[in-house]
Design a protein around this motif. Structure first.
Motif, PDB file in Angstrom:
ATOM      1  N   UNK A 158       0.813  -1.206   0.000  1.00 46.55           N
ATOM      2  CA  UNK A 158       0.000   0.000   0.000  1.00 46.55           C
ATOM      3  C   UNK A 158       0.849   1.259   0.000  1.00 46.55           C
ATOM      4  N   UNK A 159       0.338   2.285  -0.621  1.00 45.90           N
ATOM      5  CA  UNK A 159       0.997   3.597  -0.625  1.00 45.90           C
ATOM      6  C   UNK A 159      -0.066   4.650  -0.905  1.00 45.90           C
ATOM      7  N   UNK A 160       0.297   5.903  -0.752  1.00 37.11           N
ATOM      8  CA  UNK A 160      -0.616   7.009  -1.045  1.00 37.11           C
ATOM      9  C   UNK A 160      -0.085   7.799  -2.228  1.00 37.11           C
ATOM     10  N   UNK A 161      -1.009   8.317  -3.038  1.00 35.74           N
ATOM     11  CA  UNK A 161      -0.638   9.095  -4.197  1.00 35.74           C
ATOM     12  C   UNK A 161      -1.374  10.429  -4.139  1.00 35.74           C
ATOM     13  N   UNK A 162      -0.607  11.522  -4.140  1.00 37.24           N
ATOM     14  CA  UNK A 162      -1.185  12.867  -4.169  1.00 37.24           C
ATOM     15  C   UNK A 162      -1.337  13.296  -5.618  1.00 37.24           C
ATOM     16  N   UNK A 163      -2.486  13.848  -5.957  1.00 39.40           N
ATOM     17  CA  UNK A 163      -2.798  14.251  -7.326  1.00 39.40           C
ATOM     18  C   UNK A 163      -3.289  15.693  -7.356  1.00 39.40           C
ATOM     19  N   UNK A 164      -3.171  16.295  -8.532  1.00 35.75           N
ATOM     20  CA  UNK A 164      -3.686  17.659  -8.726  1.00 35.75           C
ATOM     21  C   UNK A 164      -4.365  17.731 -10.089  1.00 35.75           C
ATOM     22  N   UNK A 165      -5.551  18.310 -10.125  1.00 34.93           N
ATOM     23  CA  UNK A 165      -6.280  18.504 -11.380  1.00 34.93           C
ATOM     24  C   UNK A 165      -5.542  19.574 -12.190  1.00 34.93           C
ATOM     25  N   UNK A 166      -5.166  19.226 -13.422  1.00 40.68           N
ATOM     26  CA  UNK A 166      -4.392  20.136 -14.263  1.00 40.68           C
ATOM     27  C   UNK A 166      -5.135  20.570 -15.525  1.00 40.68           C
ATOM     28  N   UNK A 167      -6.229  19.910 -15.841  1.00 37.48           N
ATOM     29  CA  UNK A 167      -7.081  20.309 -16.955  1.00 37.48           C
ATOM     30  C   UNK A 167      -8.521  20.083 -16.517  1.00 37.48           C
ATOM     31  N   UNK A 168      -9.381  21.042 -16.818  1.00 42.90           N
ATOM     32  CA  UNK A 168     -10.774  20.910 -16.400  1.00 42.90           C
ATOM     33  C   UNK A 168     -11.671  21.734 -17.303  1.00 42.90           C
ATOM     34  N   UNK A 169     -12.661  21.075 -17.862  1.00 45.19           N
ATOM     35  CA  UNK A 169     -13.744  21.753 -18.563  1.00 45.19           C
ATOM     36  C   UNK A 169     -15.009  20.972 -18.208  1.00 45.19           C
ATOM     37  N   UNK A 170     -15.899  21.602 -17.508  1.00 44.87           N
ATOM     38  CA  UNK A 170     -17.106  20.947 -16.997  1.00 44.87           C
ATOM     39  C   UNK A 170     -17.776  20.087 -18.071  1.00 44.87           C
ATOM     40  N   UNK A 171     -18.020  18.820 -17.706  1.00 45.66           N
ATOM     41  CA  UNK A 171     -18.713  17.840 -18.554  1.00 45.66           C
ATOM     42  C   UNK A 171     -17.987  17.495 -19.852  1.00 45.66           C
TER      43      UNK A 171
END
Length: 146
Positions: free
Chosen positions: A63-76
């Motif tokens: 087991x491990x943890x992964x930190x993520x960040x949203x880098x692209x977003x356009x609703x739907x």
């Protein structure tokens, strides 16, 4: 630099907003994940938005943890995140005239670590994972109980 991307698509008989709601909910990532590595949301919002950070419990042998960040977003339409490495997971949704949606999942491993990913067989493993994830997403989105 060469492009290093793996993409697969599926047509889902559901509107883009319903599918996007599933993908944008990190609590549901383990449910749709075809790799078996995503375990659960550790921290972050219930619904992802631009620039959001979220942590996932993962498991590949240990087991491990992964930190993520949203880098692209356009609703739907578009959602992509990356973790500490340069590669990213990207979802594109294209509404079709009949009310269904073409969903494309892409693993983009471009960048300075591409050769390491290729040597380790990650592109082939990720292609198989995407090929298992998309039918899971399709089944969930097309289920009228959701």
């Amino acid at each position: 630099m060469a492009e290093h991307r793996i993409s697969r698509s599926v047509v889902i008989d559901a509107p883009a907003d319903k599918i996007f709601d599933i993908i944008a909910d990190p609590r549901r990532h383990a449910e749709i994940d075809g790799s078996g590595t995503v375990q659960e949301l550790v921290d972050g919002p219930d619904r992802l938005g631009p620039g959001d950070r979220f942590g996932m419990a993962m498991r590949i042998r240990v087991g491990y943890k992964m930190a993520n960040r949203v880098v692209e977003f356009e609703e739907n339409r578009l959602l992509a995140w990356r973790h500490i490495g340069p590669h990213r997971w990207r979802w594109e949704l294209e509404p079709l005239a009949d009310g269904s949606t073409r969903v494309t999942e892409t693993f983009d491993y471009s960048g300075p670590t591409a050769a390491l990913y290729m040597l380790g067989g990650a592109p082939q493993r990720n292609a198989r994972s995407i090929e298992r994830t998309l039918p899971r997403l399709k089944a969930i989105a097309e289920n009228p109980a959701d």
